[in-house]
Design an enzyme around this catalytic site. Structure first.
Site, mmCIF file in Angstrom:
data_model
loop_
_atom_site.group_PDB
_atom_site.id
_atom_site.type_symbol
_atom_site.label_atom_id
_atom_site.label_comp_id
_atom_site.label_asym_id
_atom_site.label_seq_id
_atom_site.Cartn_x
_atom_site.Cartn_y
_atom_site.Cartn_z
ATOM 1 N N HIS A 94 0.839 -1.195 0.000
ATOM 2 C CA HIS A 94 0.000 0.000 0.000
ATOM 3 C C HIS A 94 0.876 1.248 0.000
ATOM 4 C CE1 HIS A 94 -2.132 3.249 2.308
ATOM 5 N NE2 HIS A 94 -2.943 3.048 1.281
ATOM 6 N N SER A 95 0.490 2.226 -0.790
ATOM 7 C CA SER A 95 1.106 3.538 -0.808
ATOM 8 C C SER A 95 2.606 3.426 -1.086
ATOM 9 C CB SER A 95 0.802 4.272 0.505
ATOM 10 O OG SER A 95 1.183 5.622 0.433
ATOM 11 N N SER A 96 3.441 3.906 -0.165
ATOM 12 C CA SER A 96 4.890 3.876 -0.367
ATOM 13 C C SER A 96 5.446 2.463 -0.481
ATOM 14 C CB SER A 96 5.597 4.602 0.778
ATOM 15 O OG SER A 96 5.261 5.964 0.772
ATOM 16 N N GLY B 266 4.566 0.374 -2.507
ATOM 17 C CA GLY B 266 4.590 -0.006 -3.919
ATOM 18 C C GLY B 266 5.997 -0.078 -4.464
#
Length: 158
Positions: free
Chosen positions: A74-76, A78
C-alpha cells in the site's frame, strides 16, 4: 483454494493497519501476515533506517513462507515491492499494488507530485522527526481525512 497474503504497509503505518483486512481474509478462508517494517515500531529510530533495511525485512518475511504468496503493498510500499520482487521472485505468486506508488526507473516517490505537494510531504516528514507526540497527532489527524475520528484516534498513537 486458500491463499496466503503478505501485506506491506506504507509510510507512517505499521502492520497493525492491516488488522481489519486480515480478519476479512481469514473469514474468507485465507491466511495473512502483516509485518511492521523497521523504523515503524514505537521504540525504533526511523532516522537510522535505510531503504535496504526495508527490502531486507520484506525479503526475510518472504523467505519464511512455505509457498508463494500474494504480496500486497500500500502507498509507499509499492516501490518496495518493485525493488524486492526480483530478489524473492520464487516466493511471490502475485503482486498487488493497492493504491500504491509504481515508480518509473530512476524516479523517486516525490517526483510523482507537483513540487508544492512534494514540499508539504517533506515538511510533514520533518515534523514527525522533530516534534512531540502532540504535534504528530495533529499531522496524522490532518492526513487521515478519510477516516472516522474513532479510527484516527486508534491509529495515531501507533
Amino acid at each position: 483454494m486458500s491463499q496466503h497474503f503478505v501485506l506491506i504497509h506504507g509510510a507512517w503505518h505499521g502492520g497493525w493497519c492491516w488488522d481489519g483486512v486480515i480478519r476479512e481474509l481469514e473469514n474468507a478462508g485465507h491466511t495473512a501476515v502483516a509485518p511492521t517494517l523497521p523504523g515503524n515500531n514505537p521504540d525504533d529510530d526511523l532516522a537510522s533506517v535505510t531503504f535496504a533495511d526495508y527490502l531486507n525485512a520484506i525479503a526475510a518475511v518472504l523467505e519464511q513462507q512455505q509457498q508463494p504468496v500474494i504480496l500486497v503493498g500500500h502507498s509507499s510500499a509499492g516501490f518496495l515491492l518493485q525493488a524486492v520482487a526480483p530478489r524473492a521472485a520464487k516466493k511471490i505468486a502475485h503482486l498487488v499494488f493497492h493504491n500504491a506508488f509504481i515508480l518509473p526507473n530512476g524516479a523517486s516517490q516525490l517526483d510523482m507530485f507537483l513540487p508544492e505537494v512534494a514540499q508539504i510531504l517533506i515538511d510533514a516528514a520533518m515534523t514527525v522527526f522533530s516534534s512531540t507526540l502532540a504535534d504528530n497527532h495533529q499531522v496524522c489527524c490532518q492526513a487521515a481525512t478519510d477516516c472516522t475520528s474513532q479510527l484516527s484516534c486508534w491509529a495515531v498513537p501507533r
